[in-house]
Design a protein around this motif. Structure first.
Motif, PDB file in Angstrom:
ATOM      1  N   PHE A   1      22.203   1.184  16.251  1.00 35.60           N
ATOM      2  CA  PHE A   1      23.596   1.406  16.701  1.00 35.60           C
ATOM      3  C   PHE A   1      24.640   0.892  15.725  1.00 35.60           C
ATOM      4  O   PHE A   1      25.820   0.956  15.986  1.00 35.60           O
ATOM      5  N   THR A   2      24.207   0.349  14.582  1.00 34.16           N
ATOM      6  CA  THR A   2      25.211  -0.099  13.622  1.00 34.16           C
ATOM      7  C   THR A   2      24.919   0.600  12.292  1.00 34.16           C
ATOM      8  O   THR A   2      23.907   1.274  12.136  1.00 34.16           O
ATOM      9  N   SER A   3      25.819   0.400  11.379  1.00 39.57           N
ATOM     10  CA  SER A   3      25.600   1.078  10.099  1.00 39.57           C
ATOM     11  C   SER A   3      26.014   0.164   8.962  1.00 39.57           C
ATOM     12  O   SER A   3      26.682  -0.862   9.177  1.00 39.57           O
ATOM     13  N   VAL A   4      25.593   0.562   7.763  1.00 36.75           N
ATOM     14  CA  VAL A   4      25.948  -0.214   6.585  1.00 36.75           C
ATOM     15  C   VAL A   4      26.207   0.795   5.465  1.00 36.75           C
ATOM     16  O   VAL A   4      25.696   1.919   5.513  1.00 36.75           O
ATOM     17  N   SER A   5      27.039   0.401   4.514  1.00 34.45           N
ATOM     18  CA  SER A   5      27.323   1.309   3.413  1.00 34.45           C
ATOM     19  C   SER A   5      26.025   1.671   2.689  1.00 34.45           C
ATOM     20  O   SER A   5      25.165   0.827   2.499  1.00 34.45           O
ATOM     21  N   ASN A   6      25.911   2.925   2.289  1.00 32.69           N
ATOM     22  CA  ASN A   6      24.686   3.431   1.658  1.00 32.69           C
ATOM     23  C   ASN A   6      24.339   2.723   0.368  1.00 32.69           C
ATOM     24  O   ASN A   6      23.233   2.862  -0.133  1.00 32.69           O
ATOM     25  N   ASN A   7      25.285   1.925  -0.157  1.00 32.05           N
ATOM     26  CA  ASN A   7      25.032   1.280  -1.439  1.00 32.05           C
ATOM     27  C   ASN A   7      23.949   0.227  -1.354  1.00 32.05           C
ATOM     28  O   ASN A   7      23.333  -0.115  -2.349  1.00 32.05           O
ATOM     29  N   TYR A   8      23.752  -0.325  -0.168  1.00 31.59           N
ATOM     30  CA  TYR A   8      22.870  -1.494  -0.083  1.00 31.59           C
ATOM     31  C   TYR A   8      21.391  -1.161   0.122  1.00 31.59           C
ATOM     32  O   TYR A   8      20.562  -1.621  -0.642  1.00 31.59           O
ATOM     33  N   PRO A   9      21.044  -0.358   1.126  1.00 34.92           N
ATOM     34  CA  PRO A   9      19.604  -0.092   1.284  1.00 34.92           C
ATOM     35  C   PRO A   9      19.129   0.841   0.183  1.00 34.92           C
ATOM     36  O   PRO A   9      19.833   1.803  -0.170  1.00 34.92           O
TER      37      PRO A   9
ATOM     38  N   LEU B   1      12.552  -1.155   1.856  1.00 32.98           N
ATOM     39  CA  LEU B   1      13.104  -1.089   3.210  1.00 32.98           C
ATOM     40  C   LEU B   1      14.183  -2.144   3.441  1.00 32.98           C
ATOM     41  O   LEU B   1      14.580  -2.407   4.571  1.00 32.98           O
ATOM     42  N   GLY B   2      14.660  -2.756   2.381  1.00 30.61           N
ATOM     43  CA  GLY B   2      15.619  -3.841   2.541  1.00 30.61           C
ATOM     44  C   GLY B   2      16.954  -3.378   3.110  1.00 30.61           C
ATOM     45  O   GLY B   2      17.321  -2.196   3.008  1.00 30.61           O
ATOM     46  N   TYR B   3      17.655  -4.298   3.767  1.00 30.76           N
ATOM     47  CA  TYR B   3      19.022  -4.087   4.262  1.00 30.76           C
ATOM     48  C   TYR B   3      19.169  -2.952   5.253  1.00 30.76           C
ATOM     49  O   TYR B   3      20.194  -2.293   5.299  1.00 30.76           O
ATOM     50  N   GLN B   4      18.124  -2.663   6.045  1.00 32.04           N
ATOM     51  CA  GLN B   4      18.303  -1.678   7.105  1.00 32.04           C
ATOM     52  C   GLN B   4      19.149  -2.321   8.206  1.00 32.04           C
ATOM     53  O   GLN B   4      18.849  -3.431   8.645  1.00 32.04           O
TER      54      GLN B   4
ATOM     55  N   PHE C   1      28.087  -8.369   3.690  1.00 32.74           N
ATOM     56  CA  PHE C   1      27.867  -6.964   4.082  1.00 32.74           C
ATOM     57  C   PHE C   1      26.717  -6.826   5.078  1.00 32.74           C
ATOM     58  O   PHE C   1      26.805  -6.049   6.010  1.00 32.74           O
ATOM     59  N   ALA C   2      25.630  -7.582   4.879  1.00 29.24           N
ATOM     60  CA  ALA C   2      24.494  -7.485   5.804  1.00 29.24           C
ATOM     61  C   ALA C   2      24.584  -8.653   6.780  1.00 29.24           C
ATOM     62  O   ALA C   2      23.766  -9.572   6.763  1.00 29.24           O
ATOM     63  N   TRP C   3      25.583  -8.596   7.638  1.00 33.77           N
ATOM     64  CA  TRP C   3      25.877  -9.721   8.536  1.00 33.77           C
ATOM     65  C   TRP C   3      24.721 -10.070   9.458  1.00 33.77           C
ATOM     66  O   TRP C   3      24.568 -11.185   9.908  1.00 33.77           O
TER      67      TRP C   3
ATOM     68  N   GLY D   1      28.079   8.586   3.808  1.00 35.87           N
ATOM     69  CA  GLY D   1      27.880   7.438   2.929  1.00 35.87           C
ATOM     70  C   GLY D   1      27.472   6.172   3.663  1.00 35.87           C
ATOM     71  O   GLY D   1      27.546   5.089   3.114  1.00 35.87           O
ATOM     72  N   ARG D   2      27.071   6.306   4.932  1.00 32.66           N
ATOM     73  CA  ARG D   2      26.645   5.111   5.657  1.00 32.66           C
ATOM     74  C   ARG D   2      25.228   5.296   6.171  1.00 32.66           C
ATOM     75  O   ARG D   2      24.825   6.416   6.534  1.00 32.66           O
TER      76      ARG D   2
END
Lengths: 349, 396, 327
Positions: free
Chosen positions: B148-156, B141-144, B358-360, B166-167
């Motif tokens: 209301f925000t998103s992160v590139s799919n590469n991380y979680p 479950l890391g890097y969720q 990336f995971a601000w 891809g997000r």
């Protein structure tokens, strides 16, 4: 009037505070002639100190605001000057002495440093020359051992000595006008007389005019040529010293004179207190404490300064309006002391 | 100024009446307070003895909610009891005084907001851990990202919320996102509130207690005792607590208990000085002389007359001291020199440090909470100082 | 009491305080449950001329003979005061003093500009704020002060590093110690740590200098100065600043000490600057007891002498101080 050194017309000084605007000086006229001593008299809170400090704009702004129709010094309007030009007037042509010698000197500098600063501010003297001048000035104002005193710190001097230092500082550039704001109030009685003598002496020596602020009518009688009586930011009465003392005309002036020992009731005092400077009442400012108050006293503005018998003696009181009858005020000039003493007195400025 | 605020003062300090009236006997409201506190402390003691002798180490003290009471928890219980009996209860019993406080307090809007925020932090920190399970590591479950925000799919590894273009988008399941190791940040924040409150309140209480006692004794006993105590304070104030703590954790190991103890036991120097100088001034005043000539014992005079009068100064000083403690704790946690078993905000900041590009949110969210908590303490401390500043009248 | 006696007295007191503090460290070492650490207490008592390995060997023997505490203490104290601080266990047999001397320049590299900048900026903003109380500038400055105080500086540091280092690439992320000192590269990598520390330092100084100056903006002697014809700039710099500098001095030094002791450690770790703070930090991580002890003591000594300096400067600055009334 052409020979007046300083002419102040319709001076208004206000302070913005949390409670509202304080009208400390509210439309005041006065003038000082050459070689003349003018006293502004009034109780604490009458605005006399503020008026004197407004002349060269020594008031902190903000919260202070100063405005006047004109303040002419030696023919030029100093209120239309830039701050830089005004600095050339301060200390060089108009000097000030303040009430509290304790606080008027910077505690972390030597006496000499502070006088030298005053000397060099308006001359090109070298440090050595300025120091010599400082010693000379200290000697002139009668400070014992001026050669060593010059290197002392203010806390090493007594109150009277400090006041002498301040006078020396004020004399640094031999000004034309000395504004002395209650210079003796904070001092012992014996010292008071000495300082007063000193001021009179240097006035003669240097040919200065003096604007003297005081609440002490005894001092006024001793040194004044002309007198301006202020109350709650307004001028109540003005004229030459003889006519004011001989013929006090405004009820306030009468009451003030009654407070002098040897006049009227022993220690007669004026009842009540100053009106709020935040929201001055209509009409005459003194109306609430006046024994002769009439309906018209509480209406409109402060009465204009009516001329008394065509002389320079002027009174701001409805009883002296053209055609009015001042006789109710006459007669019992000594009978004012009926009110109970309640005023806390002076000084607090 | 002193004279016209006196009625308020007397009223105001009613709450720190201590056990003064006990000495006069009788079961008045005040001694009820002391009695209540003692009773509570006794209960905590019994509980503690039970834990110490009957419950085996590393076993939960209260099995139902899986709560293994730690040293810090014990201290926190005592602190809460003191706060309840000497702050909340008096406020409740003197509604007029409470209203007066509120009126005064309301004038400073920043302080009102700060107070509200701190109460929120305090309440949540108190209740939150009982309602929310402890944040657990869940690598998948890391890097969720926060909602209301998103992160590139590469991380979680696995996206809990919606994944589009891809997000990976955040969900309310993890409203503030998760750390790189899958700990829920919302829960970490709540647990961090408990830690911050424990640091602030327990350390504050220790500082107040020691500082006041030392200051009052120095002022009242005087002579050699005064000299020795104040010289000691000189040394203590010179010795940088931060370095002392570094040395101590190096020598004795790191824990939150240690942190609270070290900073509590070495930060009271200023308070002691304040109390001493204030007490010296007070002893000169007439009501003290009056009390003494009426035969009041020294201890009674200190308790009844001096302490209530210095309490405002002390509380202000401690309020301004707490933020620096929180900053130290966060800093130490960031350096991995804090208590690793405690989820403090500083640890979360530290955990997210390398992922910040990336995971601000991992470092930023606890950082923002820390920032506002410190700000709030400062605003309140400043407002208190403005209201109570004794210097304003003494300056020449 | 004359000025000289006063200084002598303060100096004696400082020596005494140092003595106490070093003694406390000995007691802590001796009481430590960590075996490696208490062993050090013996090593430190050992003649530092011998190598680390020999010392350890000798220490082990002594541990068995159980030398009396008092003797260990005297030797420890002598070694500490003669700067015989032994060998660093993690630094390849380097002398502890050597490692500290190597690290110090890097700390100075950013702390000197930080100190100068924060004093200049902090004091001038504070003075300006005080003389223009309740102006927009004053409010902005107050806001900045609260911001600077409340933001944890390590957090501020990493955020700046992410923005300007990682995203914008304007500055290096890792400090390069071998860059020439007076180069643009060095300047570039010092900018962020200096900004972070200046933000933290300035705010305290600003608020204190504002508060101190406020004591004087209504002082009567300012009116005297103004009446002499002194310009408002000169009024601020000569007549307000000088008396305000006296109490400011106290705060200045303790604030800056705080910088050297706590902030420097965090900032050096965040920006990987090989200074004193990082040395301390690494020593703790690597369980290098002599180094931990020495770096801590260096910090403490800086604080102790800073305090001495502060007391003396106080009396120099304020002519009103009578030496007898000061402690």
């Amino acid at each position: 009037m052409a020979d007046e050194l300083l002419e102040v017309e319709n001076l208004r000084t206000q302070f913005d505070t949390d409670e509202g605007t304080v009208h400390a000086v509210d439309g005041v006229d006065f003038s000082v002639g050459r070689d003349e001593t003018v006293c502004i008299v009034g109780e604490s809170g009458s605005g006399k100190t503020v008026a004197s400090e407004s002349v060269t704009k020594l008031i902190r702004m903000p919260p202070g605001r100063i405005d006047a129709d004109a303040v002419r010094f030696d023919g030029t309007d100093i209120y239309s000057m830039s701050e830089k030009q005004l600095r050339q007037v301060r200390g060089r042509r108009i000097s000030n002495i303040f009430q509290n010698p304790q606080g008027a000197l910077n505690p972390v500098y030597t006496v000499g440093w502070q006088i030298v600063e005053a000397v060099q501010m308006h001359s090109e003297k070298s440090d050595r020359e300025a120091r010599e001048r400082a010693v000379e000035l200290l000697d002139r104002v009668g400070l014992p051992n001026p050669g060593t005193a010059v290197d002392e710190y203010p806390h090493e001097l007594s109150g009277g000595q400090k006041q002498r230092v301040i006078i020396a500082m004020a004399l640094a550039s031999e000004p034309d006008l000395l504004i002395a704001d209650e210079p003796t109030t904070a001092l012992d009685v014996t010292i008071q007389a000495q300082i007063l003598d000193l001021i009179r002496e240097i006035q003669e020596d240097y040919g200065m005019s003096v604007l003297f602020i005081t609440h002490d009518l005894g001092v006024v009688a001793e040194i004044a040529d002309r007198v301006v009586v202020m109350y709650a930011g307004k001028v109540m009465e003005k004229g030459d010293v003889y006519s004011i003392f001989e013929n006090p005309s405004h009820p306030y002036t009468k009451a003030l004179l009654n407070c002098l020992p040897g006049h009227g009731d022993l220690m007669g005092r004026i009842g009540g207190s100053l009106p709020s400077p935040l929201d001055p009442p209509d009409g005459c400012r003194f109306a609430d404490r006046c024994d002769y108050v009439r309906e018209e006293c509480r209406q409109g503005e402060q009465p204009p300064l009516h001329e008394l018998d065509g002389t320079d003696h002027r009174v701001s009181c409805v009883y002296y309006a053209p055609g009015a009858d001042p006789s109710p005020l006459q007669g019992d000039a000594d009978g004012q002391g009926s009110n109970v003493y309640s005023d806390g007195g002076y000084p607090d400025e | 100024m002193a004279t016209d605020t006196d009625p308020d003062r007397i009223e105001r300090f009613e709450d720190i009446d201590w056990q003064a009236t006990e000495m006069r006997g009788g079961l008045s409201a005040v001694s009820r307070k002391a009695f209540g506190l003692l009773l509570t402390l006794a209960a905590v003691c019994v509980f503690f003895l039970y834990d110490y002798y009957l419950v085996r180490k590393r076993k939960p003290t209260v099995p139902v909610i899986e709560w293994d009471v730690s040293q810090v928890d014990w201290m926190f219980m005592v602190t809460l009891a003191v706060i309840f009996f000497y702050v909340l209860l008096p406020l409740y019993e003197n509604p007029r005084m409470t209203r007066y406080y509120w009126r005064e307090f309301r004038k400073n809007r920043a302080a009102v907001f700060s107070g509200g925020f701190l109460l929120f932090v305090f309440g949540t920190g108190l209740v939150g851990p009982l309602l929310l399970p402890k944040p657990e590591i869940a690598l998948e479950l890391g890097y969720q990202p926060p909602v209301f925000t998103s992160v590139s799919n590469n991380y979680p590894i696995q996206c809990v919320g919606e994944a589009a273009n891809g997000r990976c988008f955040g969900t309310f399941q993890h409203p503030l996102g998760t750390t790189g190791r899958g700990k829920d940040i919302f829960r970490l924040i709540v647990y961090g509130m408990t830690v911050s409150m424990q640091i602030g309140l327990i350390t504050g209480l220790i500082i107040i207690t020691i500082g006041t006692i030392v200051g009052a004794v120095a002022a009242y006993v005087g002579g050699l005792a005064d000299e020795v105590l104040m010289r000691y304070v000189d040394i203590q104030l010179t010795f940088p607590t931060f370095l002392l703590y570094l040395l101590l954790i190096y020598l004795f190991g790191q824990s939150l208990f240690m942190f609270i103890l070290v900073f509590g036991v070495t930060s009271w120097g200023l308070i002691a000085r304040l109390v001493r100088s204030e007490a010296l001034q007070r002893t000169e005043e007439e009501y003290i002389t009056a009390a003494q000539s009426a035969g009041a014992p020294n201890l009674y005079v200190i308790w009844r007359h001096i302490l209530p009068n210095v309490s405002s100064t002390v509380i202000t000083a401690v309020t301004l001291l707490i933020p620096s403690l929180l900053l130290y704790e966060a800093g130490l946690a960031f350096l991995q020199l804090g208590d690793p078993s405690i989820p403090s905000w500083g640890q979360v900041i530290s955990a997210g440090r390398s992922d910040l590009s990336f995971a601000w949110w991992i470092s930023t969210v606890p950082g923002v909470f820390l920032f506002f908590t410190i700000l709030a303490f400062n605003f309140i401390g400043d407002a208190l100082r403005d209201a109570l500043d004794p210097r304003q009248t003494t300056q020449e | 009491m004359s000025f000289k006696t006063y200084v002598a007295q303060r100096l004696l007191w400082t020596v005494f305080a140092t003595f106490i503090i070093v003694s406390i460290t000995f007691l802590l070492l001796a009481a430590s449950p960590n075996a490696q650490v208490s062993q050090f207490a013996f090593e430190a008592a050992q003649n530092p001329g011998t190598s680390a390995e020999e010392a350890r060997e000798a220490a082990r023997q002594r541990l068995g003979t159980n030398q009396p505490l008092w003797e260990r203490y005297t030797e420890y104290m002598i070694n500490m005061f003669t700067l015989n601080w032994g060998y660093s266990q993690s630094g390849g047999g380097q002398l502890v003093t050597e490692r500290i001397l190597n690290a110090l320049p890097y700390t100075a590299l950013y702390s000197v500009p930080t100190t100068i900048l924060s004093v200049i900026i902090g004091v001038s903003i504070g003075l300006y704020s005080a003389t223009n109380q309740y102006s927009r500038f004053d409010y902005a400055a107050t806001f900045f002060a609260f911001f600077g105080y409340a933001i944890p500086n390590f957090w501020f540091g990493i955020i700046l590093l992410v923005i300007f280092g990682a995203w914008l690439g304007w500055v290096p992320i890792i400090f390069q110690p071998d860059v020439p000192w007076l180069s643009f590269e060095m300047l570039k990598q010092l900018i962020l740590p200096v900004i972070v520390l200046v933000t933290a330092q300035t705010t305290g100084l600003m608020r204190y200098s504002r508060a101190e100056a406020l004591e004087y903006v209504e002082a009567e002697f300012l009116k005297t100065a103004k009446a002499k014809g002194v310009s408002s700039y000169r009024v601020i710099t000569r007549h307000i600043f000088r008396p305000a500098a006296v109490p400011l001095m106290t705060i200045l030094i303790s604030d800056l000490l705080g910088l050297f002791i706590a902030s420097s450690l965090l900032v050096e770790v965040v920006f990987s600057i090989p200074g004193l703070g990082r040395l301390t930090f690494n020593a703790i991580l690597q369980q290098d007891t002599p180094l931990v002890l020495s770096t801590t003591l260096v910090g403490v000594m800086i604080a102790v002498f800073g305090n001495l300096l502060q007391d003396i400067s106080y009396t120099v600055l304020d002519p009103r101080i009578s030496y007898d009334s000061r402690e």
